[in-house]
Write a protein that holds these residues in place. Sequence first.
Motif, PDB file in Angstrom:
ATOM      1  N   TYR A   1       0.815  -1.215   0.000  1.00 23.08           N
ATOM      2  CA  TYR A   1       0.000   0.000   0.000  1.00 23.08           C
ATOM      3  C   TYR A   1       0.850   1.268   0.000  1.00 23.08           C
ATOM      4  O   TYR A   1       0.491   2.260  -0.636  1.00 23.08           O
ATOM      5  N   THR A   2       1.956   1.256   0.752  1.00 24.52           N
ATOM      6  CA  THR A   2       2.647   2.514   1.064  1.00 24.52           C
ATOM      7  C   THR A   2       3.984   2.727   0.369  1.00 24.52           C
ATOM      8  O   THR A   2       4.524   3.837   0.407  1.00 24.52           O
ATOM      9  N   VAL A   3       4.576   1.688  -0.247  1.00 21.48           N
ATOM     10  CA  VAL A   3       5.860   1.870  -0.915  1.00 21.48           C
ATOM     11  C   VAL A   3       5.733   2.992  -1.962  1.00 21.48           C
ATOM     12  O   VAL A   3       4.672   3.176  -2.570  1.00 21.48           O
TER      13      VAL A   3
ATOM     14  N   ASN B   1      -6.626  -0.332  -5.411  1.00 17.12           N
ATOM     15  CA  ASN B   1      -7.587   0.656  -4.935  1.00 17.12           C
ATOM     16  C   ASN B   1      -7.037   1.461  -3.759  1.00 17.12           C
ATOM     17  O   ASN B   1      -7.246   2.681  -3.672  1.00 17.12           O
ATOM     18  N   GLU B   2      -6.321   0.790  -2.860  1.00 14.90           N
ATOM     19  CA  GLU B   2      -5.724   1.488  -1.719  1.00 14.90           C
ATOM     20  C   GLU B   2      -4.727   2.536  -2.200  1.00 14.90           C
ATOM     21  O   GLU B   2      -4.686   3.659  -1.696  1.00 14.90           O
TER      22      GLU B   2
ATOM     23  N   TYR C   1      -4.711   3.888  -5.190  1.00 18.32           N
ATOM     24  CA  TYR C   1      -5.499   4.884  -5.923  1.00 18.32           C
ATOM     25  C   TYR C   1      -6.069   5.932  -4.968  1.00 18.32           C
ATOM     26  O   TYR C   1      -5.976   7.141  -5.214  1.00 18.32           O
ATOM     27  N   GLU C   2      -6.641   5.488  -3.876  1.00 25.78           N
ATOM     28  CA  GLU C   2      -7.279   6.408  -2.937  1.00 25.78           C
ATOM     29  C   GLU C   2      -6.277   7.316  -2.234  1.00 25.78           C
ATOM     30  O   GLU C   2      -6.641   8.402  -1.775  1.00 25.78           O
ATOM     31  N   ASN C   3      -5.021   6.889  -2.148  1.00 25.95           N
ATOM     32  CA  ASN C   3      -4.016   7.661  -1.429  1.00 25.95           C
ATOM     33  C   ASN C   3      -2.957   8.282  -2.352  1.00 25.95           C
ATOM     34  O   ASN C   3      -1.880   8.656  -1.893  1.00 25.95           O
ATOM     35  N   TYR C   4      -3.269   8.360  -3.641  1.00 32.61           N
ATOM     36  CA  TYR C   4      -2.376   8.988  -4.620  1.00 32.61           C
ATOM     37  C   TYR C   4      -0.975   8.379  -4.590  1.00 32.61           C
ATOM     38  O   TYR C   4       0.025   9.089  -4.614  1.00 32.61           O
TER      39      TYR C   4
ATOM     40  N   ARG D   1      -9.438   1.796 -12.385  1.00 31.19           N
ATOM     41  CA  ARG D   1      -8.418   2.460 -11.565  1.00 31.19           C
ATOM     42  C   ARG D   1      -7.144   2.693 -12.375  1.00 31.19           C
ATOM     43  O   ARG D   1      -6.527   3.753 -12.291  1.00 31.19           O
ATOM     44  N   ILE D   2      -6.740   1.685 -13.165  1.00 28.79           N
ATOM     45  CA  ILE D   2      -5.521   1.811 -13.968  1.00 28.79           C
ATOM     46  C   ILE D   2      -5.653   2.956 -14.960  1.00 28.79           C
ATOM     47  O   ILE D   2      -4.726   3.756 -15.149  1.00 28.79           O
TER      48      ILE D   2
END
Length: 292
Positions: free
Chosen positions: A204-206, A232-233, A235-238, A266-267
Amino acid sequence: MGEVLSIKSILGQEEPEHMNDSMSEVDDDSRPPEKCPHCGKALKYKKFAIGHFTFGSHLEKCDCSGAEAEREREMREKERLQQEEEARKRMKRIEELFRQSRLGLRFREKTFENYKIMPHNKKAFQTTLEYARNFAKYKEKGEGIFITGDYGTGKTHLAAAITNYLLGKYTPVIMGNVTKLLGNIKRTYDDSQYTETEILKELYTVDLLVIDDLGKEKPTAWVEEKLYTVINERYENYRPIVVTSNLELEEIEQRLENCGGAIVSRIIEMCMGVKIKGPDFRKQKLEKGRDV
């Protein structure tokens, strides 16, 4: 007060009843003044004082522009070193968690420098190189790249080149195909020192997640659900992704029956498209070998 207790502990003395516990600075007459290297002003040595106790002899700061500029440079250098150290720690953590899904030796050698530029792939090369060089700008917008093309056209080479370039700049990147990336999660169900939550958090965060050969994996409901959750995660967090596939987006949507539409949507919103049309490099290499 915490500071007073700490000082008393160092001095090994009890605080006198009449001691004033407010801290101030006094001149340290035991040390001669020194000249500011920028303006020549005589600077005194000072000590911190609490009541009758003094400690911490230090040279007072000059308020000239040269001294202030030097302090600013030192602060920026300290911040830079701290950021680099944090980046190194993050890189080490990512490599520990994804040692089986990071770049293999073959792809560690794939760089922009050794990419074979030809008329049909020149635009793709320029686009991905520009993306890597200006990743900070794209990262802020959460923008990635979707690279599509037939087998052997250099899609994975370009994705690996982005990865290697950013790793060289201490930017954390995870690259792997869907099977390898999600395989780490499955292993947590049996025996692993990491939990599913920990591994998903890294995905999610890398800073950049590179998904190679999307559509090549076996499209089970579990794979689709986890893949959608990760994309999606981000996507929601740019948080940007780079995706390679030999399939068109419509084909990916059809292949991933359960979440294909949502994943493709999303892609499309997250990524700029890069299409490579050209011959299969691997087949050309084999044919040349036969002609020898």
